[in-house]
Design an enzyme around this catalytic site. Structure first.
Site, PDB file in Angstrom:
ATOM      1  N   TYR A 120       0.861  -1.193   0.000  1.00  0.00           N
ATOM      2  CA  TYR A 120       0.000   0.000   0.000  1.00  0.00           C
ATOM      3  C   TYR A 120       0.891   1.236   0.000  1.00  0.00           C
ATOM      4  O   TYR A 120       1.885   1.285   0.740  1.00  0.00           O
ATOM      5  CB  TYR A 120      -0.895   0.024   1.253  1.00  0.00           C
ATOM      6  N   GLU A 208      -3.194   7.566  -4.178  1.00  0.00           N
ATOM      7  CA  GLU A 208      -3.112   6.296  -3.445  1.00  0.00           C
ATOM      8  C   GLU A 208      -2.989   5.124  -4.414  1.00  0.00           C
ATOM      9  O   GLU A 208      -3.682   5.080  -5.433  1.00  0.00           O
ATOM     10  CB  GLU A 208      -4.371   6.121  -2.591  1.00  0.00           C
TER      11      GLU A 208
END
Ligand code: GDP
Ligand code: MN
Length: 399
Positions: A120, A208
């Site tokens: 992530y 993101e």
């Protein structure tokens, strides 16, 4: 009032709204401009197009629902396909699918990756700290909130001073702290520097990647993209026009959008046009108060000219539920005589199904009413106050 003031007012009131959250495919295209690697792929709005894109990307492919909501994988909106027949079946199943209230109208089809690890990565603003904040975790693929809740230590943070900018050495250290696999580190460091550049130079509120992957053949790239643009920066990004929100389901709103109007469709029968959001809201309330129901919210903004008025009347006219139209203008900076000219011109251009009630007050109201006087009829009425106008418009609904 000068030409210039008029223009400024028009610009702020009618400025095109940018869809702040991008679709995955748009986010990936945005990433690509900053050199962030993604898988080759393309968009498809139909099953046939999906197969064409799948053939082009090369099998196996992944067929991905384009909706602005996370958890598409779990909801069945992301499927791997080994060949064209399977890609076709998945495209058929996913197009039209409802994912958490979002209907899928578009697919992204890309060459499938062989995943070794899912990470992530994101950049966003840490407001209290007045610093940019990077978050990186070796435990990606799932919602980051879940990681934060169950294993907060698995998220490594990097604060970046916006004035001093990012330092490659600090990023390399951050990658190590996050526990990314040795094989991924150098590439991940490069990619995160690029992601920071995308976030800052690309004026994002959020950039993101979840998951950021390491493939079995040792490449690091973005498998998903979540980009939120900072719409305060839209003035320096003319290219963002392509992200203008056109995904509305309401055909009236799509039409209004195309004409640059500030319009929201509602379920009533009285079409409403007012200048200024506050007055438009009050007009809705007053129409309700006298027993009617508004078909829409429409703020034509300041300095409305004939074109804007004609466009507004056209949009309302296209709504089959509308039975009467209430035009409520209180001239401040807007001059009522200009609005009156707009109404007259609009009447000549638009073949209206419903009667119009006008309430015109404020700057140059007398001149405006005088201009309109010869045009008044049982299809174009004038009332002195907002309340009278609302009553008349509601009464006309039943006529
Ligand atoms: P989200 O569920 O909306 O966040 O959609 P993602 O694009 O993040 O995909 C969800 C999951 O699908 C990923 O975490 C992967 O596990 C899987 N996935 C997506 N693309 C691929 C691919 O190319 N290959 C493989 N093997 N799995 C994929
Ligand atoms: Mn994801």
């Amino acid at each position: 009032m000068t030409e210039n003031e008029n223009e400024t007012e028009n610009e702020t009131e009618n400025e095109e709204r940018i869809a702040v959250d991008l679709y995955e495919y748009q986010g990936k295209q945005y990433f690509a401009r900053f050199g962030i690697p993604t898988s080759p792929g393309g968009v498809a709005d139909t099953v046939d197009e999906a197969v064409v894109q799948a053939d082009a990307a090369g099998y196996p492919v992944v067929v991905k629902a384009q909706v602005k909501v996370g958890g598409r994988g779990k909801a069945g909106g992301i499927k791997l396909a080994a060949d064209a027949a399977e890609a076709r079946r998945h495209a058929e199943a996913i197009l039209g699918m409802d994912i958490k209230g979002h209907v899928v109208h578009r697919l992204w089809v890309e060459h499938a990756s062989d995943i070794a690890r899912e990470y992530y990565a994101s950049f966003t603003l840490d407001r209290p700290a007045k610093l940019h904040l990077g978050m990186l975790s070796a435990e990606g693929g799932v919602e980051i909130e879940e990681v934060a809740a169950t294993n907060p230590d698995a998220i490594a943070r990097l604060h970046v001073d916006p004035v001093r900018g990012i330092d490659r050495g600090a990023v390399a250290d951050w990658v190590e702290r996050a526990g990314l696999d040795e094989a991924a580190r150098a590439q991940a460091t490069d990619l995160l520097v690029e992601l920071y550049r995308c976030y800052v130079d690309g004026d994002c509120d959020l950039a993101e990647i979840n998951p950021l992957i390491l493939t079995t053949d040792g490449r690091v790239h973005a498998l998903d993209a979540k980009v939120t643009l900072d719409d305060n920066a839209s003035f320096r990004h003319p290219e963002w026009a392509e992200y203008a929100a056109t995904e509305s389901e309401d055909p009236r709103e799509v039409m209004a959008k195309e004409k640059g109007l500030n319009y929201i469709g509602l379920s009533g029968t009285v079409g409403i046009i007012a200048n200024g959001a506050g007055l438009a809201m009050s007009t809705l309330d007053v129409v309700n108060q006298v027993g009617g129901s508004a078909a829409n919210f429409l703020d034509i903004g300041g300095g409305a000219n004939a074109d804007v008025m004609a466009a507004a009347l056209e949009v309302i006219n296209a709504d089959p539920a509308v039975r009467s139209i209430f035009v409520n203008i209180f001239g401040g900076i807007t001059r009522v005589d200009e609005v009156a000219k707009g109404v007259i011109e609009a009447l000549a251009r638009v073949d209206l199904r419903s009667p119009i009630v006008l309430r015109l007050d404020g700057t140059n109201a007398d001149a405006g009413r005088a201009l309109l006087a010869p045009h008044l009829s049982d299809r174009l009425l004038s009332e002195p106050t907002m309340l009278d106008g609302a009553r008349r418009a509601v009464a006309l609904v039943g006529s």
